[in-house]
Design a protein around this motif. Sequence first.
Motif, short mmCIF file in Angstrom:
data_model
loop_
_atom_site.label_atom_id
_atom_site.label_comp_id
_atom_site.label_asym_id
_atom_site.label_seq_id
_atom_site.Cartn_x
_atom_site.Cartn_y
_atom_site.Cartn_z
N ALA A 30 0.15 -1.80 -2.77
CA ALA A 30 -0.01 -0.76 -3.79
C ALA A 30 1.28 -0.46 -4.53
N HIS A 36 3.78 3.33 -12.14
CA HIS A 36 2.38 2.95 -11.95
C HIS A 36 1.57 3.09 -13.23
N ASN A 143 -4.02 7.13 -11.10
CA ASN A 143 -2.89 6.20 -11.06
C ASN A 143 -1.83 6.53 -12.11
#
Length: 609
Positions: A30, A36, A143
């Motif tokens: 991740a 991100h 996200n």
Amino acid sequence: MHSTVEQVTARIIARSKDSRDAYISRMKAAEEKGVHRSALSCGNQAHGFAACGASDKQALKMTNAVNVGIVTAYNDMLSAHQPYEDYPNKIRAAVRELGSVAQVAGGVPAMCDGVTQGQPGMELSLFSRDVIAMSTAISLSHNMFDAALYLGICDKIVPGLLMGALSFGHLPTLLVPAGPMPSGLPNKEKARIRQLYAEGKVGRDALLDCESSSYHSAGTCTFYGTANTNQLVVELMGLHLPGSSFVNPGTELRDALTRESARQAIRITEQNGRFTPLYEVVNEKTIVNGLVALLATGGSTNHTMHMIAIARAAGIIINWDDFSDLSDVVPLLARIYPNGEADINHFQAAGGTSFLVRELLAAGFMHEDVVTIMGEGMSHYTQEPFLEDGKLVWRQGATESLDPAVLRGAAEPFSANGGLKLLKGNLGRGVIKISAVAAEHQVVEAPALVFDDQEQVADAFKRGELEKDFIAVVRYQGPKAIGMPELHKLTPYLGTLQDRGFKVALVTDGRMSGASGKVPAAIHVWPEAANGGPLARVRNGDRVRLDALNGSLELLIDAAEFAAREAAPASEMLGHHQGMGRELFAPLRKQVSGAEEGASIFFQEESRA
């Protein structure tokens, strides 16, 4: 390190190897390169900051700016959570000073067990933890974030937030406390009036006045139940700023700590060179430190389930044998109600967490070599915060207890062990908290009186049918049966009978939580009755022996006769499945695991190894 702490840690590491390796692999996967939100399309990002001001929008377009996601359990019905109302604005202001942005990513439900005690809503309480974990995941699923701050305090809320956070363990993470209310009516007096009310000696007006004088302002309830246990355990897992758990709301120091939490979240992001993701903070040694903190302070028995579920969310497998073996050697260093007369403010004044950590480290009960949000080492947590000319600073905490009636060093503990025992026998496996139980009450052998509901116990007391030695077996109270509500309604009745000289105890597949007190109670017994557990085959008059000293829970009966018995029907259980939203939780009741697996819908694997 103490040899038992080392041994328990080593076996947890060995037991957890495969699941922990899988978790670490997921978290590293991740960790995408850079910010991100850079992976989002322009349309995604435009939606994500559409409501922001111009300066925040410009910052979020830059990949070197940090966006902090806030997950909040604010509501103004919970006194503990009411102070969170203006935290997002304080956090936004603090991170803007560092050229970054904070957004409320989402809210999670937060119910008060004190309001729902003895009410139908209490049957949703334990399940709310897993709902909070899922709500946390939804909050962060956009996200957009480089770090996360979690605002929560009370019973199922902190465990649920942390379980959800661990699914996003690649993010730097802090939990942000709000602090306890100032001290009100002494807890011993509150317990006395509750008992008098149960006996019919004072009226409801006196009881309500008592409760209002105890729970009287914004902030966490001051007794050492699950909420304050959450705060202490999380701090000693390195997830709070040092010394921040028990600073009262509405003070300058509290506000300074909130702002500093936001700044610290920025400092430990990838963009700022001290990248400290949550999965590096929460490891096997951190979990052991949390267990030691729980045991050394006589904390809430709810954590015999919550810590299992939290650990499992990080790929770590612990069980009640680990609790019990650590409890045998970890000394009890604090006396906070219900294990004493002091409240959490008195604990803080006596030396608080900084003194506690100093003693546990020096005596070899706590791992120093862990990562925390402050950097390497638990020694950061021997410090406590102060304001100097309006600036937040940390100084070394007390080196001696300022009140040995409340807090002691490891060389002179209140007890040589933590007071939490594993019970096992032909009635199943359960736990008992004996730190508040007098020595003469820690072994009880008496005939069983069987109940399928706590209201049945209350009614029997009022009819005068309980004036004798007995062990109350209150079954069909587990998670699969009715969601495992706390059974605090039993405490005044059983306490009154014990004070009258009768030998009494409780055996249940339900919960008693952080307010477990002077009556011996074998709780969380599993397999639960609704899942074929042996409590379903106990009958009135059967002789039961609860032995907390030797860790046994036995029905004194021929094994073949007991095995041949039919399970009794759950006379009250089905009436608990409708109303007050309980019908919506049928899938959770069907899927939930046993108490020693964390009573969770997520983790079904066997924990003992």
